[in-house]
Design a protein around this motif. Structure first.
Motif, PDB file in Angstrom:
ATOM      1  N   UNK A 234       0.836  -1.203   0.000  1.00  0.00           N
ATOM      2  CA  UNK A 234       0.000   0.000   0.000  1.00  0.00           C
ATOM      3  C   UNK A 234       0.869   1.251   0.000  1.00  0.00           C
ATOM      4  N   UNK A 235       1.964   1.219   0.782  1.00  0.00           N
ATOM      5  CA  UNK A 235       2.880   2.362   0.822  1.00  0.00           C
ATOM      6  C   UNK A 235       3.462   2.637  -0.564  1.00  0.00           C
ATOM      7  N   UNK A 236       3.779   1.573  -1.301  1.00  0.00           N
ATOM      8  CA  UNK A 236       4.318   1.749  -2.649  1.00  0.00           C
ATOM      9  C   UNK A 236       3.275   2.364  -3.571  1.00  0.00           C
ATOM     10  N   UNK A 237       2.040   1.929  -3.461  1.00  0.00           N
ATOM     11  CA  UNK A 237       0.959   2.505  -4.260  1.00  0.00           C
ATOM     12  C   UNK A 237       0.799   3.985  -3.960  1.00  0.00           C
ATOM     13  N   UNK A 238       0.808   4.323  -2.676  1.00  0.00           N
ATOM     14  CA  UNK A 238       0.669   5.729  -2.260  1.00  0.00           C
ATOM     15  C   UNK A 238       1.829   6.550  -2.805  1.00  0.00           C
ATOM     16  N   UNK A 239       3.026   5.993  -2.768  1.00  0.00           N
ATOM     17  CA  UNK A 239       4.223   6.669  -3.269  1.00  0.00           C
ATOM     18  C   UNK A 239       4.085   6.975  -4.757  1.00  0.00           C
ATOM     19  N   UNK A 240       3.645   5.978  -5.521  1.00  0.00           N
ATOM     20  CA  UNK A 240       3.485   6.171  -6.968  1.00  0.00           C
ATOM     21  C   UNK A 240       2.418   7.220  -7.262  1.00  0.00           C
ATOM     22  N   UNK A 241       1.276   7.126  -6.573  1.00  0.00           N
ATOM     23  CA  UNK A 241       0.169   8.054  -6.811  1.00  0.00           C
ATOM     24  C   UNK A 241       0.571   9.480  -6.441  1.00  0.00           C
ATOM     25  N   UNK A 242       1.294   9.637  -5.347  1.00  0.00           N
ATOM     26  CA  UNK A 242       1.744  10.977  -4.940  1.00  0.00           C
ATOM     27  C   UNK A 242       2.682  11.577  -5.980  1.00  0.00           C
ATOM     28  N   UNK A 243       3.606  10.757  -6.494  1.00  0.00           N
ATOM     29  CA  UNK A 243       4.533  11.250  -7.518  1.00  0.00           C
ATOM     30  C   UNK A 243       3.788  11.638  -8.795  1.00  0.00           C
ATOM     31  N   UNK A 244       2.828  10.807  -9.195  1.00  0.00           N
ATOM     32  CA  UNK A 244       2.030  11.123 -10.379  1.00  0.00           C
ATOM     33  C   UNK A 244       1.230  12.406 -10.181  1.00  0.00           C
ATOM     34  N   UNK A 245       0.681  12.569  -8.994  1.00  0.00           N
ATOM     35  CA  UNK A 245      -0.091  13.779  -8.692  1.00  0.00           C
ATOM     36  C   UNK A 245       0.805  15.013  -8.743  1.00  0.00           C
ATOM     37  N   UNK A 246       2.032  14.877  -8.216  1.00  0.00           N
ATOM     38  CA  UNK A 246       2.974  15.996  -8.230  1.00  0.00           C
ATOM     39  C   UNK A 246       3.332  16.379  -9.670  1.00  0.00           C
ATOM     40  N   UNK A 247       3.625  15.381 -10.501  1.00  0.00           N
ATOM     41  CA  UNK A 247       3.973  15.665 -11.896  1.00  0.00           C
ATOM     42  C   UNK A 247       2.814  16.334 -12.612  1.00  0.00           C
ATOM     43  N   UNK A 248       1.603  15.812 -12.392  1.00  0.00           N
ATOM     44  CA  UNK A 248       0.419  16.379 -13.047  1.00  0.00           C
ATOM     45  C   UNK A 248       0.216  17.834 -12.649  1.00  0.00           C
ATOM     46  N   UNK A 249       0.368  18.118 -11.361  1.00  0.00           N
ATOM     47  CA  UNK A 249       0.186  19.491 -10.889  1.00  0.00           C
ATOM     48  C   UNK A 249       1.269  20.415 -11.420  1.00  0.00           C
ATOM     49  N   UNK A 250       2.488  19.901 -11.547  1.00  0.00           N
ATOM     50  CA  UNK A 250       3.566  20.710 -12.108  1.00  0.00           C
ATOM     51  C   UNK A 250       3.312  20.998 -13.584  1.00  0.00           C
ATOM     52  N   UNK A 251       2.824  19.987 -14.317  1.00  0.00           N
ATOM     53  CA  UNK A 251       2.518  20.187 -15.741  1.00  0.00           C
ATOM     54  C   UNK A 251       1.402  21.198 -15.929  1.00  0.00           C
ATOM     55  N   UNK A 252       0.420  21.184 -15.025  1.00  0.00           N
ATOM     56  CA  UNK A 252      -0.723  22.098 -15.127  1.00  0.00           C
ATOM     57  C   UNK A 252      -0.448  23.432 -14.439  1.00  0.00           C
ATOM     58  N   UNK A 253       0.795  23.582 -13.931  1.00  0.00           N
ATOM     59  CA  UNK A 253       1.187  24.811 -13.217  1.00  0.00           C
ATOM     60  C   UNK A 253       0.231  25.098 -12.064  1.00  0.00           C
TER      61      UNK A 253
END
Length: 350
Positions: free
Chosen positions: A168-187
């Motif tokens: 579960x921790x690994x899933x959370x880690x991946x989702x958090x990283x994806x969310x960070x990238x998405x937010x950075x792309x969308x400024x």
């Protein structure tokens, strides 16, 4: 083909009719003026006929080409219809050919870009599916085992719950990283910049990753003694994440007993460059242009011996782009790699 021939005949017929009518008018006019045929009127008739024919053909062709080219532009939406004006369209075939060649080249590039994006989308979906299903199936397996009766055994229960928790921790880690990238792309992230000592921040990251580096006997070092603070203007937390990701990457692919060296050098008046060099396994040339893509892995075998989700360098790239900075990579396969990025110098001396 029949329609094209029919259109050309229609155009030629209309042009010939106009010229014939004009020529007839000129002949009647000259006959009315000059009763007898003399050399002077003949030359005059020739000049008038040539000029009139030239103007008629030129105007007809301009009108014809303008209408046809405008139809093409309107259909393909190459440029706005309002951008085409009659005076700019001439019978210059070289210009028209250049326009069409340019259009064909642009469309070819667009098609190639779309194909690359489609291939990237397929690869990305495959990668993200692989990254997510591994921990999901792991968690599912342990939970199903517990539900089948293993939950009654205290030792097995605790062991399986701990392993499920790691999944579960690994899933959370991946989702958090994806969310960070998405937010950075969308400024969508507001970067609150501040002035801070870059040397001190790098030393803190050294200390933070000391145990991880020790497992492979990798040493972190500066290229020289930085006794004087070097202040930069950026988001401190995000730059720390950039440094952590780059150092972790150097540990993953570094060799046992290797080193990771950091150099801070002036670049231009208001910029400096940070160089992080390791003597690890290096990166093959064909992979250099893709290492900053999400989930892209150099190791195609699917091995997860080094861990990670393949998002570290993608996050680095997006954080630096959000700062309007650049990152570069140079590598010799089998020798090592150097990642370097720019930062803005502090305008105030602290």
């Amino acid at each position: 083909m029949g329609k094209e021939i029919q259109k050309s005949y229609k155009f030629a017929t209309a042009s010939a009719s106009l010229i014939s009518v004009v020529m007839l008018g000129l002949a009647v006019l000259l006959q009315a003026i000059y009763i007898e045929v003399h050399i002077g009127p003949s030359i005059l008739f020739f000049v008038l006929a040539w000029v009139t024919t030239f103007l008629l053909i030129q105007l007809r062709l301009e009108s014809y080409i303008f209408k046809r080219v405008k139809e093409v532009y309107d259909k393909v939406e190459l440029i706005e219809s309002s951008a085409i004006k009659s005076p700019r369209i001439t019978t210059d075939m070289n210009t028209l050919i250049q326009e069409l060649e340019h259009f064909a080249e642009v469309k070819k590039l667009e098609i190639e870009t779309l194909k690359d994006r489609e291939n990237y989308r397929k690869e990305f979906m495959g990668n993200i599916s692989h990254e997510l299903k591994t921990p999901l199936f792991t968690v599912q397996g342990y939970i199903l085992t517990l539900l089948d009766g293993a939950i009654n055994d205290k030792k097995v229960r605790e062991k399986y719950l701990q392993r499920a928790s790691k999944g579960v921790d690994r899933l959370v880690y991946i989702v958090k990283d994806l969310d960070l990238i998405t937010r950075l792309e969308m400024e969508d992230i507001q970067l609150e910049k501040q002035d801070f000592n870059l040397v001190s921040l790098i030393q803190n990251v050294f200390d933070l990753l000391e145990m991880k580096a020790h497992k492979k006997d990798i040493s972190f070092t500066f290229d020289t003694d930085y006794n004087t603070p070097i202040y930069v203007h950026a988001n401190k937390d995000k730059i720390q994440q950039v440094l952590i990701n780059l150092f972790v990457n150097s540990i993953k692919y570094g060799k046992h007993g290797g080193t990771t060296e950091v150099a801070i050098e002036p670049l231009v008046k208001n910029k400096l460059i940070v160089r992080i060099t390791d003597n690890g396994e290096g990166i093959q040339k064909e992979n250099l242009n893709r290492i900053f893509e999400r989930f892209y892995r150099i190791d195609k075998s699917g091995s997860r011996k080094e861990g990670g989700a393949g998002l570290g360098l993608a996050i680095v790239k997006h954080i630096l782009e959000a700062h309007q900075e650049s990152i570069y990579v140079e590598s010799d396969f089998g020798t090592g790699s150097e990642f370097s990025f720019t930062l803005e110098k502090s305008k105030t001396k602290l």
